[in-house]
Design a protein around this motif. Structure first.
Motif, PDB file in Angstrom:
ATOM      1  N   GLY A  92      26.269 -15.120  11.074  1.00 34.49           N
ATOM      2  CA  GLY A  92      26.138 -16.008   9.852  1.00 34.49           C
ATOM      3  C   GLY A  92      24.945 -16.606   9.451  1.00 34.49           C
ATOM      4  O   GLY A  92      24.711 -17.139   8.413  1.00 34.49           O
ATOM      5  N   ALA A  93      23.860 -16.424  10.153  1.00 33.41           N
ATOM      6  CA  ALA A  93      22.631 -17.157   9.954  1.00 33.41           C
ATOM      7  C   ALA A  93      21.867 -16.404   9.036  1.00 33.41           C
ATOM      8  O   ALA A  93      21.807 -15.230   8.759  1.00 33.41           O
ATOM      9  N   LEU A  94      21.300 -17.340   7.865  1.00 31.85           N
ATOM     10  CA  LEU A  94      20.076 -16.847   7.293  1.00 31.85           C
ATOM     11  C   LEU A  94      18.818 -16.840   8.270  1.00 31.85           C
ATOM     12  O   LEU A  94      18.347 -17.976   8.629  1.00 31.85           O
ATOM     13  N   VAL A  95      18.187 -15.576   8.485  1.00 29.52           N
ATOM     14  CA  VAL A  95      16.976 -15.399   9.600  1.00 29.52           C
ATOM     15  C   VAL A  95      15.692 -15.569   8.799  1.00 29.52           C
ATOM     16  O   VAL A  95      15.574 -14.861   7.742  1.00 29.52           O
ATOM     17  N   ILE A  96      15.084 -16.381   8.975  1.00 24.04           N
ATOM     18  CA  ILE A  96      13.730 -16.294   8.419  1.00 24.04           C
ATOM     19  C   ILE A  96      12.638 -16.040   9.500  1.00 24.04           C
ATOM     20  O   ILE A  96      12.508 -16.724  10.329  1.00 24.04           O
ATOM     21  N   ASN A 105      10.771  -3.585   5.108  1.00 25.81           N
ATOM     22  CA  ASN A 105      12.000  -2.960   5.079  1.00 25.81           C
ATOM     23  C   ASN A 105      12.510  -3.282   3.459  1.00 25.81           C
ATOM     24  O   ASN A 105      12.411  -4.336   3.232  1.00 25.81           O
ATOM     25  N   PRO A 106      12.710  -2.229   2.711  1.00 25.04           N
ATOM     26  CA  PRO A 106      13.009  -2.593   1.296  1.00 25.04           C
ATOM     27  C   PRO A 106      14.437  -3.429   1.078  1.00 25.04           C
ATOM     28  O   PRO A 106      14.416  -4.101   0.178  1.00 25.04           O
ATOM     29  N   ASP A 107      15.204  -3.501   2.127  1.00 20.10           N
ATOM     30  CA  ASP A 107      16.413  -4.617   1.851  1.00 20.10           C
ATOM     31  C   ASP A 107      15.828  -6.060   2.347  1.00 20.10           C
ATOM     32  O   ASP A 107      16.956  -6.811   2.189  1.00 20.10           O
ATOM     33  N   VAL A 108      14.654  -6.269   2.907  1.00 20.10           N
ATOM     34  CA  VAL A 108      14.471  -7.511   3.252  1.00 20.10           C
ATOM     35  C   VAL A 108      13.449  -8.096   2.300  1.00 20.10           C
ATOM     36  O   VAL A 108      12.432  -7.650   2.205  1.00 20.10           O
ATOM     37  N   ARG A 125      21.005  -8.632   2.056  1.00 21.75           N
ATOM     38  CA  ARG A 125      21.932  -7.812   2.724  1.00 21.75           C
ATOM     39  C   ARG A 125      21.881  -7.825   4.120  1.00 21.75           C
ATOM     40  O   ARG A 125      22.978  -8.184   4.699  1.00 21.75           O
ATOM     41  N   PRO A 126      20.883  -7.831   4.886  1.00 21.86           N
ATOM     42  CA  PRO A 126      20.906  -7.757   6.280  1.00 21.86           C
ATOM     43  C   PRO A 126      20.838  -9.340   6.931  1.00 21.86           C
ATOM     44  O   PRO A 126      20.840  -9.539   7.860  1.00 21.86           O
ATOM     45  N   GLY A 127      20.674 -10.264   5.821  1.00 24.33           N
ATOM     46  CA  GLY A 127      20.697 -11.782   6.267  1.00 24.33           C
ATOM     47  C   GLY A 127      19.566 -12.128   6.871  1.00 24.33           C
ATOM     48  O   GLY A 127      19.031 -13.262   7.516  1.00 24.33           O
ATOM     49  N   ILE A 128      18.463 -11.256   6.506  1.00 25.41           N
ATOM     50  CA  ILE A 128      17.061 -11.460   7.057  1.00 25.41           C
ATOM     51  C   ILE A 128      15.897 -11.678   5.768  1.00 25.41           C
ATOM     52  O   ILE A 128      16.178 -11.041   4.875  1.00 25.41           O
TER      53      ILE A 128
END
Ligand SMILES: NC(=O)c1ccc[n+]([C@@H]2O[C@H](COP(=O)([O-])OP(=O)(O)OC[C@H]3O[C@@H](n4cnc5c(N)ncnc54)[C@H](OP(=O)(O)O)[C@@H]3O)[C@@H](O)[C@H]2O)c1
Length: 345
Positions: A92-96, A105-108, A125-128
């Motif tokens: 559940g973290a937002l990873v920075i 990565n196109p999703d990041v 979406r990936p939370g990153i």
């Protein structure tokens, strides 16, 4: 930026060059912190760090049981990010992430809050979220106002990158190597650089590929295109390591489709938040990495239109690679995520 509650924050790599800077900046930031977890390798477990009148103990990352946290800042290099980024995000973290692992990565989203804040309007979406490369951040912050208002044909950059860009080890190599040369004793190993940086200049930052391009040069081009949303931008560079302890400098040549006027360039740069323009070279001089006073700003000087080609413009751009180029940008990403209710709801 008003989260509805104080946040739990983890800094992985808290004892390194970027992690230590981030901890200091977080301490004086407006982010309300409920629990701060400082994580590193087993070598650093038990070390004490003062944070907002409390003592935090550094914990070994691979010995902690739960990964629950609102924000996980990863500042421990690629292999740690590959393994632990998705694990923190799954909890559940937002990873920075400060490494280059997820940047393309196109999703990041690859975020410089002063340049492309809109890419973080929703939770990725990936939370990153990826923090860009240090030399990229100062470059895009300086050229964005020009690239937005004027039609850029190409950008040519030479970087002069500090030892601290190679982390704690890089800084140590410069100090110990310099001391050894001055004392006439045997020099320490050159790592993390290919040869000793003491009294030297190295035209290589990162590995060289089969085309003769270094990893840093590749990152500078790819990441700038993604952040500026200019996929066809022609950008080429030579990245050089210099014996400066901290602060990267860049000589930037921009060529536009049409001739540019110096007054217009001054105006565009002067109104850009977070850019400190030294418009009058004679009176104001120019920034040098050792003596920059506002480490949160990008310093732009030596602004010149090329006499032989009025479509060409030179800039000298200096910034603190540990703050602007890493820790401060990561912190501003967190503040943006809070303001956009991506976290802290
Ligand atoms: N330096 C810069 O200017 C800069 C700029 C932009 C991005 N970055 C990126 O930021 C990241 C950190 O760079 P840095 O310069 O701060 O490096 P650094 O000074 O070498 O620090 C590395 C940190 O990672 C920790 N670490 C290493 N292996 C670990 C493991 N297996 N498990 C847990 N922790 C581990 C170290 O802990 P110990 O103290 O216990 O060894 C230390 O805290 C890198 O991805 C780098 O590419 C750096």
């Amino acid at each position: 930026m008003n989260p509805t509650r104080a946040l739990n924050i983890s800094i992985v790599g808290a004892t390194g060059a970027v992690g230590a800077e981030l901890t200091k900046l977080l301490e004086v930031s407006p982010i309300p912190v409920n629990r701060l977890r400082l994580l590193a390798s087993r070598n650093s477990a038990g070390r004490q760090v003062r944070f907002r009148d409390e003592i935090c103990f550094v914990e070994a990352l691979d010995e902690i049981g739960d990964l629950e946290t609102d924000i996980a800042f990863l500042c421990a290099g690629g292999p740690v990010s590959i393994e632990w980024g998705p694990r923190f995000a799954a909890q559940g973290a937002l990873v920075i992430d400060n490494s280059s692992t997820f940047r393309m990565n196109p999703d990041v989203p690859l975020v410089v809050p002063q340049v492309n804040p809109s890419v973080l309007s929703d939770r990725p979406r990936p939370g990153i979220v990826a923090n860009p490369n240090c030399s990229t951040i100062q470059l895009v912050r300086a050229v964005r106002p020009l690239a937005t208002a004027l039609d850029v044909h190409q950008i040519i950059v030479t970087t002069y990158q500090a030892a601290s860009g190679g982390g704690r080890m890089g800084r140590g190599q410069l100090w110990n190597g310099t001391r050894a040369v001055l004392e006439g004793s045997s020099e320490p190993p050159a790592a993390p650089f290919p040869v000793s940086l003491a009294f030297n200049v190295i035209p290589q930052v990162g590995e060289i590929d089969l085309e003769g391009v270094t990893l840093e040069e590749r990152k500078l081009a790819q990441e700038s295109r993604k952040i500026l949303a200019m996929p066809d931008l022609r950008l080429t560079s030579t990245c050089v390591r210099v014996p400066v302890e901290n602060g990267h400098s860049e000589a930037v040549y921009l060529e536009f489709e049409k001739p540019v006027r110096l007054e217009q360039v001054h105006q565009l740069l002067a109104q850009e938040a977070g850019v400190r323009l030294y418009a009058d070279g004679i009176r104001e001089g120019y920034p040098t990495p050792r003596f920059i006073t506002n480490p949160e700003d990008v310093h732009v000087a030596r602004v010149r239109v090329n006499r032989q080609n009025p479509r060409g413009l030179w800039l000298w751009v200096v910034a603190d690679n540990l703050q602007v180029g890493a820790a401060l940008n990561a912190l501003l990403i967190a503040q943006l995520a809070i303001a956009n209710r991506v976290i802290g709801k």
